[in-house]
Every structure is written in structure tokens, then in C-alpha cells.
Design an enzyme around this catalytic site. Structure first.
Site, short mmCIF file in Angstrom:
data_model
loop_
_atom_site.label_atom_id
_atom_site.label_comp_id
_atom_site.label_asym_id
_atom_site.label_seq_id
_atom_site.Cartn_x
_atom_site.Cartn_y
_atom_site.Cartn_z
N SER A 1 0.83 -1.20 0.00
CA SER A 1 0.00 0.00 0.00
C SER A 1 0.87 1.26 0.00
O SER A 1 1.68 1.45 -0.90
CB SER A 1 -0.96 -0.07 1.19
OG SER A 1 -1.99 0.88 1.07
N ASP B 1 -10.09 -3.39 -5.30
CA ASP B 1 -9.21 -2.44 -4.61
C ASP B 1 -9.17 -1.15 -5.42
O ASP B 1 -8.92 -1.19 -6.63
CB ASP B 1 -7.80 -3.06 -4.50
CG ASP B 1 -6.79 -2.16 -3.81
OD1 ASP B 1 -7.17 -1.08 -3.32
OD2 ASP B 1 -5.60 -2.55 -3.77
N HIS C 1 -8.22 -4.82 -0.99
CA HIS C 1 -7.05 -4.12 -0.48
C HIS C 1 -6.72 -4.57 0.95
O HIS C 1 -7.60 -4.65 1.80
CB HIS C 1 -7.29 -2.60 -0.49
CG HIS C 1 -6.05 -1.83 -0.14
ND1 HIS C 1 -5.07 -1.58 -1.06
CD2 HIS C 1 -5.62 -1.30 1.02
CE1 HIS C 1 -4.09 -0.91 -0.48
NE2 HIS C 1 -4.40 -0.73 0.79
#
Length: 405
Positions: A191, A345, A375
Site C-alpha cells: 500500500s 481495490d 485491499h
């Protein structure tokens, strides 16, 4: 109170809980009730943080950080790995050193945790599990970095901390100290950490002081650009589990400032000034996404925003914050790459576009697209809620490292 009064109350509470927990879940998710509970927990945490913020008690990010402290694990060694907290270049790191007897030099991974540049730490249980497993299964030295966070520190502090650690670790004297093979080092992150890993890998190419070259980079559902926040993945996954479009916009804007005018401009995708229009081809999804992800989405030309915002907060146009904005010539020199993207995501298309651009530039890329994941799925590999898909993705990532590093 008699039973007649209790029953309607119980029914009302049950209905409210069901309304909060139940969300439509894709048939691709194999453990839908677990995913619903995870989504509800994240929604509850962010809503609570918002309330605390609105009441003026504390910044919403600081409230969320309190939640993460419940998952903190002190550096704990086991029979396979020695774990310790220390500092590299005055930046906190957690070191994982394998205990197995080994004649040669070891591989190494420098890891940056996720959390939107605002929350998280190397000592959180899911990150401790991931980095500990990586060290044990690869017999590798792992450096997990505690870079400083927003809102106290804004861009480029997070990037600079990440880069300082990488540069320190790549010194031949430090590699010798930890018995690391200088030809077998990987930078990795998930991320926002994937964002930092990608930016660090790019910056190393421009730094004449660094002689050691990275062997690989591994980017796990990375955030790679804040230019176009209305990609097909942002539209399709606007309210999907764990990371909504609005929350991602909030994290992006918090990386640069607490000024709500930037957040509002980003939310309406009108934050890029016309003088930066030359950057849009780098993130033009109509040229970079495969047909199955374009679906029936129609590319529209950008709506430009005020020059004033970009002058005040130039970070969102800086490749150190948005690694997709570098030229193809710069991409060409990057190392062997692993990119994980998840179908459900908002950041999916960032990773897909980077994989496409790297491949076109001649970089060897393994693009692992998880059609059954959302995600942060790799986060759920330890209690209280574990997901089979989380374990699968962790295993695929470590397998790739083992075969390629």
C-alpha cells in the site's frame, strides 16, 4: 422493564447491527461473513475516529493510531529468528536476523509497512508475522522500517526516512556486519509502503553515492499516483472492503496537508493545474489497462484545478510521492519487479498501469493479479480474523522472493 418492551429494543438493536455489518459481497470472496465483519470493523473504526475528530478531542488519524497500538508486539525472538528494535540513520527499524547456521552470505529485504503514510508500524502483529516469516523462510535479513507519519510529519519526511534507511543499509560495511550478499537485496512494501518502496528504488538510480544495486522490488497493492483519482478501479470499488475511495482521497491529502481544500479538490478529481497536463499520459488508463479492466468505462479528459493548490502543495505532482510520474527512460533501469494487485481495490489500476509501463520499458515483471482479493488482504494472516486468501497471497509473495532474490 417487561419482556414486551425488551423485545422491540432487542429487535431494533439487532436490525441496526445487521444493517451496519451486512454489505453486498462479491461471489469471488470465499469467506464472505469474515469479509463483512472486517469491513464493518474498519468502518466502525473510521466513523469513531471521525466523531472524535469532529468533537475536537483528537485528530482522526491519531484516534486510528490508538487502534493500531492494540496490535503492537514487542520485539520477540524465537527459535528461528532474532528480533530487535534499533535505528539506522536515526530512523527506527525492526531487524529480523535468521538463527540458522549458514556458511555463505544471506539475502535481505527492506520492508516498508502500509497505512496511508499516517498509521501503522513495523511492530503491528500482521507486519511482525509477515517480516518474521520472510526472514525464516528465506533465511534472509529483514529490515522493517518505522518511518515518521502524518499528520505530525508531511511529505517528503516519510520518503526521506525510507530513503535514509535504504542508503544506510546498502553501505558495504553495514552489509558485511549483517552478512548480507550485496547482489541479493530487495526493497518491498504494501500500500503506502509499496509507494515508498517504488520511490526509493527510483531514487537509488539517481544517487551516485550508492554503489550497491537492488536485485528486486516487490510492490504489494501499491499506491502509485494521485493525479487521477477516478480510475475505473476507484469507480468500481468506491465502497469495497477495507479502503473506500473517499478514505483513500483523505489519506492522499493528509500525506501533504491538513488543508481541506486539497482534499475537496482531490475528491472531485479537480486538483491538477493545466500547467501539469503533460503528466497525464503517464497515468492514462485508456492506454495502459487491459480490456478486461476497462470494461465499459469511458476515458474523459482531465478537469483542471487551481494553480494555487499545486504551488502550495507540490508534493502530489512529485515522483517521490507518485512513482508513476517518471519517464520511461528512468523506468528502464529498474530491477526485477513483483507487483501484486487485487481486483476489489481502489488502488488496483495504479499497480496494473505500473506493471504495463515497466514491461514496455523492458523490465522483467511478475504481475500477480488476485481476482478474489481486496485491499490489505495480506494483513489478515493472524487472529482475531484470518483469511485463507491472505495466507495464499503471503505464500505467493514469499515464493516469488525465494525464486527470484
Amino acid at each position: 422493564v417487561d419482556m414486551g418492551a425488551k423485545l422491540p429494543c432487542l429487535f431494533l438493536v439487532s436490525a441496526l447491527v445487521a444493517y451496519y455489518v451486512y454489505i453486498p459481497i462479491s461471489e469471488d470472496f470465499e469467506e464472505p461473513w469474515k469479509v463483512m465483519l472486517i469491513a464493518a470493523a474498519f468502518r466502525a473504526a473510521t466513523h469513531l475516529a471521525e466523531v472524535v475528530d469532529q468533537l475536537g478531542l483528537m485528530h482522526h488519524v491519531e484516534a486510528l493510531m490508538l487502534v493500531t497500538t492494540f496490535q503492537y508486539i514487542a520485539p520477540t525472538s524465537d527459535e528461528n529468528v532474532t528480533v530487535m528494535d534499533t535505528e539506522f540513520n536515526n530512523v527506527g527499524v525492526r531487524l529480523y536476523l535468521p538463527r540458522k547456521l549458514f556458511d555463505g552470505l544471506r539475502r535481505a529485504v527492506v520492508y516498508f509497512h502500509g497505512g496511508g503514510w499516517c498509521i501503522g508500524q513495523a511492530g503491528m502483529k500482521p507486519y511482525d508475522c509477515l517480516t518474521r516469516w520472510t526472514s525464516n523462510r528465506l533465511n534472509a535479513v529483514v529490515v522493517s522500517v518505522n518511518y515518521r507519519l502524518a499528520p505530525k510529519y508531511r511529505f517528503p519526511v516519510q520518503f526521506e526516512d525510507a530513503y535514509l534507511v535504504m542508503k544506510f543499509f546498502l553501505q558495504s560495511s553495514v552489509l558485511s556486519q549483517y552478512g548480507v550478499d550485496p547482489d541479493r537485496i530487495c526493497v518491498a512494501g504494501d500500500s503506502a509502503g509499496g509507494n515508498l518502496a517504488a520511490a526509493v528504488a527510483q531514487q537509488l538510480l539517481e544517487d551516485s553515492e550508492v554503489e550497491t544495486k537492488l536485485k528486486a522490488q516487490a510492490l504489494l497493492y501499491p499506491a502509485l499516483q494521485s493525479l487521477d483519482l477516478n480510475l475505473p478501479s476507484y469507480q468500481e470499488n468506491e465502497n469495497k472492503p477495507v479502503l473506500s475511495k473517499l478514505y483513500m482521497v483523505r489519506l492522499w491529502s493528509e500525506y501533504f496537508t491538513s488543508d481541506s481544500s486539497l482534499r475537496e479538490a482531490m475528491a472531485s478529481n479537480r486538483h491538477v493545474p493545466v500547467e501539469s497536463s503533460h503528466l497525464f499520459p503517464f497515468v492514462n488508463w485508456s492506454n495502459l489497462l487491459p480490456e478486461e479492466l476497462k470494461k465499459d468505462h469511458v476515458y474523459t479528459s482531465p478537469t483542471y484545478g487551481s494553480s494555487e493548490l499545486a504551488q502550495k502543495y507540490p508534493g502530489f505532482l512529485d515522483p517521490r510521492a507518485a512513482p508513476l510520474l517518471v519517464s520511461d527512460a528512468q523506468l528502464r533501469r529498474l530491477p526485477l519487479t513483483y507487483i501484486l494487485t487485487c481486483q476489489y481495490d481502489v488502488l488496483r489500476d495504479d499497480g496494473v498501469m505500473y506493471a504495463r509501463r515497466l514491461q514496455a520499458a523492458g523490465v522483467p515483471v511478475t504481475h500477480d493479479h488476485a481476482k478474489d482479493a481486496f485491499h490489505g488482504a495480506m494483513f489478515f494472516v493472524s487472529g482475531p480474523i484470518e483469511l485463507a486468501v491472505g495466507h495464499r497471497l503471503v505464500n505467493r509473495y514469499i515464493k516469488w522472493l525465494n525464486e527470484n532474490l
